[in-house]
Design a protein around this motif. Structure first.
Motif, PDB file in Angstrom:
ATOM      1  N   LEU A 184       0.830  -1.197   0.000  1.00  0.00           N
ATOM      2  CA  LEU A 184       0.000   0.000   0.000  1.00  0.00           C
ATOM      3  C   LEU A 184       0.870   1.254   0.000  1.00  0.00           C
ATOM      4  O   LEU A 184       0.593   2.225  -0.717  1.00  0.00           O
ATOM      5  CB  LEU A 184      -0.922  -0.006   1.209  1.00  0.00           C
ATOM      6  CG  LEU A 184      -1.830   1.216   1.412  1.00  0.00           C
ATOM      7  CD1 LEU A 184      -2.713   1.423   0.191  1.00  0.00           C
ATOM      8  CD2 LEU A 184      -2.686   1.022   2.661  1.00  0.00           C
ATOM      9  N   ALA A 185       1.941   1.250   0.786  1.00  0.00           N
ATOM     10  CA  ALA A 185       2.835   2.407   0.850  1.00  0.00           C
ATOM     11  C   ALA A 185       3.512   2.649  -0.492  1.00  0.00           C
ATOM     12  O   ALA A 185       3.627   3.791  -0.951  1.00  0.00           O
ATOM     13  CB  ALA A 185       3.878   2.213   1.946  1.00  0.00           C
ATOM     14  N   LEU A 186       3.979   1.580  -1.145  1.00  0.00           N
ATOM     15  CA  LEU A 186       4.629   1.732  -2.441  1.00  0.00           C
ATOM     16  C   LEU A 186       3.667   2.299  -3.485  1.00  0.00           C
ATOM     17  O   LEU A 186       4.023   3.201  -4.254  1.00  0.00           O
ATOM     18  CB  LEU A 186       5.176   0.378  -2.918  1.00  0.00           C
ATOM     19  CG  LEU A 186       6.472  -0.101  -2.263  1.00  0.00           C
ATOM     20  CD1 LEU A 186       6.790  -1.521  -2.721  1.00  0.00           C
ATOM     21  CD2 LEU A 186       7.625   0.823  -2.593  1.00  0.00           C
ATOM     22  N   ALA A 187       2.448   1.767  -3.507  1.00  0.00           N
ATOM     23  CA  ALA A 187       1.470   2.249  -4.478  1.00  0.00           C
ATOM     24  C   ALA A 187       1.118   3.713  -4.223  1.00  0.00           C
ATOM     25  O   ALA A 187       1.060   4.528  -5.157  1.00  0.00           O
ATOM     26  CB  ALA A 187       0.213   1.384  -4.411  1.00  0.00           C
ATOM     27  N   SER A 188       0.896   4.057  -2.968  1.00  0.00           N
ATOM     28  CA  SER A 188       0.527   5.437  -2.631  1.00  0.00           C
ATOM     29  C   SER A 188       1.682   6.396  -2.908  1.00  0.00           C
ATOM     30  O   SER A 188       1.470   7.509  -3.399  1.00  0.00           O
ATOM     31  CB  SER A 188       0.122   5.520  -1.156  1.00  0.00           C
ATOM     32  OG  SER A 188      -0.963   4.655  -0.875  1.00  0.00           O
ATOM     33  N   ALA A 189       2.909   5.972  -2.598  1.00  0.00           N
ATOM     34  CA  ALA A 189       4.071   6.827  -2.825  1.00  0.00           C
ATOM     35  C   ALA A 189       4.283   7.093  -4.309  1.00  0.00           C
ATOM     36  O   ALA A 189       4.680   8.196  -4.703  1.00  0.00           O
ATOM     37  CB  ALA A 189       5.320   6.184  -2.232  1.00  0.00           C
ATOM     38  N   ALA A 190       4.016   6.085  -5.143  1.00  0.00           N
ATOM     39  CA  ALA A 190       4.173   6.267  -6.586  1.00  0.00           C
ATOM     40  C   ALA A 190       3.222   7.352  -7.089  1.00  0.00           C
ATOM     41  O   ALA A 190       3.606   8.229  -7.872  1.00  0.00           O
ATOM     42  CB  ALA A 190       3.917   4.948  -7.307  1.00  0.00           C
ATOM     43  N   VAL A 191       1.967   7.309  -6.635  1.00  0.00           N
ATOM     44  CA  VAL A 191       0.990   8.326  -7.042  1.00  0.00           C
ATOM     45  C   VAL A 191       1.383   9.683  -6.462  1.00  0.00           C
ATOM     46  O   VAL A 191       1.285  10.720  -7.137  1.00  0.00           O
ATOM     47  CB  VAL A 191      -0.424   7.927  -6.581  1.00  0.00           C
ATOM     48  CG1 VAL A 191      -1.434   9.008  -6.945  1.00  0.00           C
ATOM     49  CG2 VAL A 191      -0.830   6.606  -7.208  1.00  0.00           C
ATOM     50  N   ASP A 192       1.843   9.692  -5.210  1.00  0.00           N
ATOM     51  CA  ASP A 192       2.300  10.933  -4.562  1.00  0.00           C
ATOM     52  C   ASP A 192       3.356  11.636  -5.399  1.00  0.00           C
ATOM     53  O   ASP A 192       3.300  12.855  -5.623  1.00  0.00           O
ATOM     54  CB  ASP A 192       2.904  10.611  -3.187  1.00  0.00           C
ATOM     55  CG  ASP A 192       1.894  10.786  -2.076  1.00  0.00           C
ATOM     56  OD1 ASP A 192       0.700  10.679  -2.364  1.00  0.00           O
ATOM     57  OD2 ASP A 192       2.301  11.011  -0.933  1.00  0.00           O
ATOM     58  N   ASP A 193       4.327  10.853  -5.843  1.00  0.00           N
ATOM     59  CA  ASP A 193       5.438  11.453  -6.582  1.00  0.00           C
ATOM     60  C   ASP A 193       4.984  12.014  -7.921  1.00  0.00           C
ATOM     61  O   ASP A 193       5.461  13.078  -8.354  1.00  0.00           O
ATOM     62  CB  ASP A 193       6.547  10.417  -6.790  1.00  0.00           C
ATOM     63  CG  ASP A 193       7.406  10.248  -5.542  1.00  0.00           C
ATOM     64  OD1 ASP A 193       7.101  10.900  -4.530  1.00  0.00           O
ATOM     65  OD2 ASP A 193       8.374   9.475  -5.584  1.00  0.00           O
ATOM     66  N   ILE A 194       4.059  11.320  -8.593  1.00  0.00           N
ATOM     67  CA  ILE A 194       3.535  11.833  -9.860  1.00  0.00           C
ATOM     68  C   ILE A 194       2.893  13.208  -9.639  1.00  0.00           C
ATOM     69  O   ILE A 194       3.134  14.168 -10.379  1.00  0.00           O
ATOM     70  CB  ILE A 194       2.503  10.862 -10.455  1.00  0.00           C
ATOM     71  CG1 ILE A 194       3.171   9.542 -10.845  1.00  0.00           C
ATOM     72  CG2 ILE A 194       1.819  11.482 -11.674  1.00  0.00           C
ATOM     73  CD1 ILE A 194       4.098   9.634 -12.008  1.00  0.00           C
ATOM     74  N   LEU A 195       2.062  13.299  -8.594  1.00  0.00           N
ATOM     75  CA  LEU A 195       1.381  14.562  -8.306  1.00  0.00           C
ATOM     76  C   LEU A 195       2.383  15.653  -7.915  1.00  0.00           C
ATOM     77  O   LEU A 195       2.260  16.808  -8.336  1.00  0.00           O
ATOM     78  CB  LEU A 195       0.365  14.360  -7.179  1.00  0.00           C
ATOM     79  CG  LEU A 195      -0.804  13.414  -7.498  1.00  0.00           C
ATOM     80  CD1 LEU A 195      -1.653  13.176  -6.248  1.00  0.00           C
ATOM     81  CD2 LEU A 195      -1.657  13.975  -8.620  1.00  0.00           C
ATOM     82  N   ALA A 196       3.386  15.282  -7.110  1.00  0.00           N
ATOM     83  CA  ALA A 196       4.381  16.273  -6.672  1.00  0.00           C
ATOM     84  C   ALA A 196       5.197  16.795  -7.849  1.00  0.00           C
ATOM     85  O   ALA A 196       5.473  17.993  -7.945  1.00  0.00           O
ATOM     86  CB  ALA A 196       5.308  15.658  -5.620  1.00  0.00           C
ATOM     87  N   TRP A 197       5.578  15.914  -8.787  1.00  0.00           N
ATOM     88  CA  TRP A 197       6.336  16.359  -9.956  1.00  0.00           C
ATOM     89  C   TRP A 197       5.499  17.299 -10.807  1.00  0.00           C
ATOM     90  O   TRP A 197       6.021  18.272 -11.381  1.00  0.00           O
ATOM     91  CB  TRP A 197       6.801  15.157 -10.788  1.00  0.00           C
ATOM     92  CG  TRP A 197       7.822  14.295 -10.122  1.00  0.00           C
ATOM     93  CD1 TRP A 197       7.753  12.945  -9.923  1.00  0.00           C
ATOM     94  CD2 TRP A 197       9.069  14.704  -9.542  1.00  0.00           C
ATOM     95  NE1 TRP A 197       8.861  12.492  -9.259  1.00  0.00           N
ATOM     96  CE2 TRP A 197       9.695  13.547  -9.015  1.00  0.00           C
ATOM     97  CE3 TRP A 197       9.721  15.930  -9.415  1.00  0.00           C
ATOM     98  CZ2 TRP A 197      10.929  13.595  -8.384  1.00  0.00           C
ATOM     99  CZ3 TRP A 197      10.952  15.973  -8.772  1.00  0.00           C
ATOM    100  CH2 TRP A 197      11.544  14.814  -8.272  1.00  0.00           C
TER     101      TRP A 197
END
Length: 457
Positions: A184-197
């Motif tokens: 869950l953390a890996l999946a959420s972090a991947a989406v987080d980074d897309i939004l942050a970029w």
């Protein structure tokens, strides 16, 4: 008796390059030492390597007699260091984009989206709030006034990011990669980074635009570039990968991928957004199949390149960090930044996790994992400095925040046995994880190697 003072007979340009190489050697050795020490106290090696960069800068080495930091990294050599670090940085961003894998989202699609959006929204909102307090004291950088919209949007983006590569390393070290919290953390972090970029790209467009017309031009060209990458370059890349893989010409494919990364980086820089976005997008559209062969012949060589070049990025960062330049007011500001950074991610991740039925222990662990910022945050901070958004004091405080929030995860995470005991991962989830295991591990390995896996052996 006449004393003879020895001096180099080498031409100035040659001596500059030689001095840069000697500095890089010193960075690598100190990074290995502190990276190994970091792992012994349950920290990812990247923490030690970042500390090595800071220690060799004005914060520690610069305090010793003789101005050792300046002698080791003279002013005329630092542009060369920046150039070398950018090569490693672009390849790393290519790997970050390549690591993003849709199948990571499948096991917990709804929960991952909720956790990611909630943590980004909460962290971004609190980042904007603390920006309102900090802005009056940091609204001018090198004589240029920074608008509040630019400053606050950057602070929101900086608070929102989660370091996917460092997170993967922490999960591996704590044997949580295939737990419910880990996936869950890996999946959420991947989406987080897309939004942050995406948010950082917008900040970059704001800074490089001198008016509304320029801003619309940058945004329009950026949209056209993204569309072209998906519609034209992506299928062309698939054909190129298929052509070289069928003929087992892996060296040629590696060169083509590196060249594509640098060209994509150039084009986004020309458009008016930072080169890291071009490198990231090129990795994002890169084919993932044949997975095993690409992991062996492309990921591993790129990991080895990053192993040498990324520590140069850490010293470039460390040379801009001056802890001795912080005074009483800045330490109060730093405290506010730390509170906001932790609260945004912890609350933003824990609340939806509890609403979806995770235990308090799992929810707290998820919040701690989402709070890791590490190398990804440093990239964002250095980009902000290059864009003229952060002054030296803000940069120093934000680097400290990135280190502290990343360091908190290791010692505060529950034991893997405790989290596994409360996990209720179903058979379908297990199968989905197994299907993506090879690529997930390759992605984690790539990020870990680039972020400081030098001590793995």
């Amino acid at each position: 008796m006449t004393s003879i003072a020895l001096h180099s007979l080498a031409p100035h340009n040659d001596l500059q390059v030689a001095t840069m190489l000697a500095g890089i050697a010193f960075v690598l050795l100190v990074g290995v030492l502190l990276g190994t020490l970091a792992k012994r106290v349950r920290q990812p090696a990247v923490i030690g390597e970042i500390l090595a960069g800071i220690a060799l800068g004005p914060s520690l080495l610069g305090l010793l007699p003789g101005d050792l930091s300046h002698k080791l990294f003279p002013a005329d050599v630092r542009p060369l260091l920046s150039a070398v670090s950018n090569v490693g940085l672009m390849l790393f961003m290519f790997m970050v984009g390549w690591e993003f894998e849709k199948r990571m989202l499948r096991p917990h699609r709804g929960l991952a989206a909720s956790v990611s959006l909630s943590s980004v929204a909460c962290a971004f909102g609190l980042g904007v709030a603390v920006a309102a307090l900090l802005y009056p004291h940091h609204n001018t950088v090198a004589g240029h006034h920074i608008s509040f919209v630019t400053f606050s949007t950057f602070m929101g983006a900086a608070m929102s990011v989660t370091a996917f590569p460092v997170l993967a390393r922490i999960l591996t070290d704590n044997r949580l990669t295939h737990s419910r919290v880990g996936t869950l953390a890996l999946a959420s972090a991947a989406v987080d980074d897309i939004l942050a970029w995406c948010m950082l790209a917008y900040v970059s467009a704001l800074v490089t635009s001198s008016g509304a017309g320029d801003l619309f031009q940058v945004l329009g060209l950026s949209a056209a570039y993204v569309l072209g990458m998906f519609v034209l370059v992506r299928p062309a890349l698939a054909a190129v990968v298929r052509f070289f893989s069928e003929r087992q010409q892996w060296r040629a494919l590696l060169v083509v991928m590196a060249a594509g990364t640098f060209l994509s980086s150039y084009l986004t820089t020309w458009i008016g957004i930072h080169g890291i976005f071009g490198a990231f997008l090129f990795g994002f559209i890169m084919p993932r199949e044949p997975a095993l062969q690409l992991a062996e012949h492309l990921r591993k060589p790129l990991d080895h390149v990053s192993l040498i070049l990324l520590p140069v990025f850490f010293i470039v960062t460390g040379l801009g960090v001056d802890i001795n330049g912080l005074h009483a007011r800045q330490y109060l500001e730093l405290s506010a930044i730390l509170v906001v950074a932790c609260a945004g991610k912890l609350l933003g991740a824990m609340v939806p996790a509890r609403l979806f039925g995770l235990s308090w222990r799992e929810s707290r662990a998820l919040g701690l994992l989402m709070n890791t910022r590490g190398l990804t945050e440093l990239i964002i901070l250095n980009t902000a400095v290059q864009l003229g958004v952060l002054d030296s004091q803000m940069f120093t405080m934000m680097v400290i925040m990135a280190l502290v929030t990343t360091a908190l995860a290791g010692p505060l995470l529950p034991k893997s046995s405790e989290l596994m005991a409360t996990s209720t991962v179903g058979v379908e989830v297990g199968e989905a994880e197994a299907a993506g295991k090879a690529e997930a591990e390759a992605g984690a390995g790539a990020g870990a190697a680039a972020a400081g896996e030098k001590g793995r052996s």
